[in-house]
Motif scaffolding. Structure first.
Motif, short mmCIF file in Angstrom:
data_model
loop_
_atom_site.label_atom_id
_atom_site.label_comp_id
_atom_site.label_asym_id
_atom_site.label_seq_id
_atom_site.Cartn_x
_atom_site.Cartn_y
_atom_site.Cartn_z
N PHE A 56 0.84 -1.19 0.00
CA PHE A 56 0.00 0.00 0.00
C PHE A 56 0.88 1.25 0.00
O PHE A 56 1.74 1.42 0.85
CB PHE A 56 -0.92 0.00 1.23
N GLY A 57 0.69 2.10 -0.99
CA GLY A 57 1.42 3.36 -1.06
C GLY A 57 2.85 3.26 -1.55
O GLY A 57 3.68 4.08 -1.22
N ILE A 58 3.14 2.26 -2.39
CA ILE A 58 4.53 2.06 -2.82
C ILE A 58 4.97 3.07 -3.87
O ILE A 58 6.16 3.23 -4.12
CB ILE A 58 4.76 0.63 -3.35
N ILE A 59 4.03 3.75 -4.51
CA ILE A 59 4.39 4.73 -5.54
C ILE A 59 3.76 6.07 -5.16
O ILE A 59 2.85 6.55 -5.81
CB ILE A 59 3.93 4.27 -6.94
N LYS A 60 4.24 6.66 -4.10
CA LYS A 60 3.66 7.91 -3.61
C LYS A 60 4.13 9.14 -4.35
O LYS A 60 3.46 10.15 -4.37
CB LYS A 60 3.98 8.08 -2.12
#
Length: 111
Positions: A56-60
């Motif tokens: 979750f949220g690896i490409i912020k």
């Protein structure tokens, strides 16, 4: 954020596979996948508790429009497909894409 563009394809496909394996009654659409990858809370993310998963949220650090363009390009290149009759669910149709192709797609879309 993942620094290696060729790793993005693998990570995105991995995320889809991981969530589908964990939640057999869930499939991403473009919006929920974008939210998941960017770490954005939404009703879908919270309902399925996807915000507790490791990816979750690896490409912020990527803009929403850039990520949408990249995902649309993966659809155009027949790596992903969208089932319009199933709430626009995303499916992987070609997980054997080479890293160079993905790197080219990503660099053409995200500048």
């Amino acid at each position: 954020m993942i620094d290696n563009p060729s790793g993005r394809k693998k990570t995105i496909l991995c995320c889809i596979k991981t969530v589908e394996a964990k939640y057999s009654n869930f499939q991403f659409n473009l919006y929920s996948l974008s939210d998941f990858l960017r770490g954005k809370e939404s009703k879908v993310i919270n309902t399925f508790k996807l915000n507790g998963l490791r990816n979750f949220g690896i490409i912020k650090k990527i803009y929403y429009k850039q990520l949408q363009s990249f995902l649309n390009e993966l659809i155009k290149e027949e790596i992903l497909s969208v089932d319009k009759e199933n709430y626009n669910a995303i499916s992987i149709i070609n997980s054997n894409v080479d890293d160079e192709m993905c790197k080219n797609i990503f660099s053409n879309v995200v500048k």
